[in-house]
Design an enzyme around this catalytic site. Structure first.
Site, PDB file in Angstrom:
ATOM      1  N   SER A   1       0.858  -1.192   0.000  1.00  0.00           N
ATOM      2  CA  SER A   1       0.000   0.000   0.000  1.00  0.00           C
ATOM      3  C   SER A   1       0.886   1.232   0.000  1.00  0.00           C
ATOM      4  O   SER A   1       1.985   1.226   0.578  1.00  0.00           O
ATOM      5  CB  SER A   1      -0.874   0.024   1.258  1.00  0.00           C
ATOM      6  OG  SER A   1      -1.500   1.287   1.396  1.00  0.00           O
TER       7      SER A   1
ATOM      8  N   TYR B   1      -1.411  -0.374  10.243  1.00  0.00           N
ATOM      9  CA  TYR B   1      -1.599  -0.885   8.878  1.00  0.00           C
ATOM     10  C   TYR B   1      -0.379  -0.532   8.018  1.00  0.00           C
ATOM     11  O   TYR B   1       0.186  -1.402   7.338  1.00  0.00           O
ATOM     12  CB  TYR B   1      -2.866  -0.261   8.291  1.00  0.00           C
ATOM     13  CG  TYR B   1      -3.092  -0.516   6.820  1.00  0.00           C
ATOM     14  CD1 TYR B   1      -3.598  -1.724   6.371  1.00  0.00           C
ATOM     15  CD2 TYR B   1      -2.824   0.470   5.874  1.00  0.00           C
ATOM     16  CE1 TYR B   1      -3.822  -1.950   5.023  1.00  0.00           C
ATOM     17  CE2 TYR B   1      -3.043   0.260   4.524  1.00  0.00           C
ATOM     18  CZ  TYR B   1      -3.544  -0.952   4.099  1.00  0.00           C
ATOM     19  OH  TYR B   1      -3.761  -1.177   2.762  1.00  0.00           O
TER      20      TYR B   1
END
Ligand code: NAP
Length: 243
Positions: free
Chosen positions: A138, A152
């Site tokens: 990501s 995350y």
């Protein structure tokens, strides 16, 4: 000629489902999902219509011990593995690091980092020269996601380092390992993290002026898996509209 086999984790939704649909004309598919049977079946139906032999495998990767069950199910239906898309992942509700709980961080690390490492290891055991792995990271790994989900971002940073090491380990075996780093992509993940408006809110900040689609990420993944990328390993490809 035998069709190659591709395992996609998290294929019931979003980027995983789009990758399965794109891959179906060329690959047989083992589609992993967790709870969303309806989404998995819809993906499987579309993939079968495009010519793929498809098997569905449900496992909850919040317990990394379940990776063994995933591959036991895989081995019942498939004799070989040629590609892996390590895609299953979660966010959580926006929170500052000072408010993180052990349960939250443990779940995030298990699904986004521990499980993909174990899945890649099991996949590599079943792969031969010419196979390829794509890990779905990501853009959060570059930004750190302050005030949202630093945990995350940290799992995705870890996944990229893992991807690098694995690429180096497997290069001499002829197995390529790369990562994609999606930016803001229209999928259900944002609503699951309690921010259904996240895409609309952040899209204007993207240099290209819009969010990406799951299919745009899928196309990058499939290129990295393909022979078109035969000399590409140990890379991270941003798919983020310039952000
Ligand atoms: P999504 O639509 O929410 O799909 C997530 C997938 O992961 C689903 O198939 C889901 O399965 C699976 N999953 C969730 N919890 C799981 C668990 N405990 N065990 C096993 N599988 C589980 O999200 P997405 O946006 O397509 O995300 C796919 C990947 O792209 C993730 O790794 C995410 O971090 C990454 N990514 C997304 C964006 C974005 O903007 N969308 C940006 C950067 C990176 P079930 O639905 O069956 O439970």
């Amino acid at each position: 000629m035998t069709r190659p086999t591709l395992l996609i984790t998290g294929a019931s939704s979003g980027i995983g489902a789009a990758t399965a649909r794109r891959a179906a004309p060329d690959w047989d598919l083992a589609l992993h999902y967790n709870a969303n049977l309806t989404g998995a079946e819809e993906t499987a139906k579309a993939a079968r219509a495009a010519g793929a032999r498809v098997t569905l495998i449900s496992t909850d990767l919040s317990d990394p011990a379940n990776v063994a069950a995933l591959f036991a199910a895989f081995d019942r239906d498939h004799a070989a593995l040629d590609g892996l898309v390590n895609n299953a992942g979660v966010v959580d509700i926006a929170a500052r690091v000072t408010d993180f709980t052990p349960e939250r961080v443990a779940r995030m690390v298990a699904i986004n980092l521990t499980a993909p490492m174990l899945v890649a290891g099991q996949a590599a055991r079943r792969m031969t020269r010419g196979s390829a792995i794509v890990n779905v990271s990501s853009a959060a790994a570059r930004f750190g996601s302050p005030g949202q989900y630093v945990d995350y971002a940290a799992t995705k940073g870890g996944l990229e380092v893992f991807s690098k090491g694995l690429a180096q380990e497997l290069a001499a075996d002829g197995i390529r390992v790369n990562a994609v780093r999606p930016g803001i992509i229209e999928t259900p993940i944002h609503a699951k993290g309690g921010q259904p408006d996240r895409v609309n809110r952040l899209a204007p900040m993207v240099p290209m002026g819009r969010a990406g689609t799951a299919d745009e990420v899928a196309r990058a993944i499939l290129w990295l898996l393909s022979d078109q990328a035969s000399y590409v390993t140990d890379t991270v490809m941003d798919v983020s509209g310039g952000r």
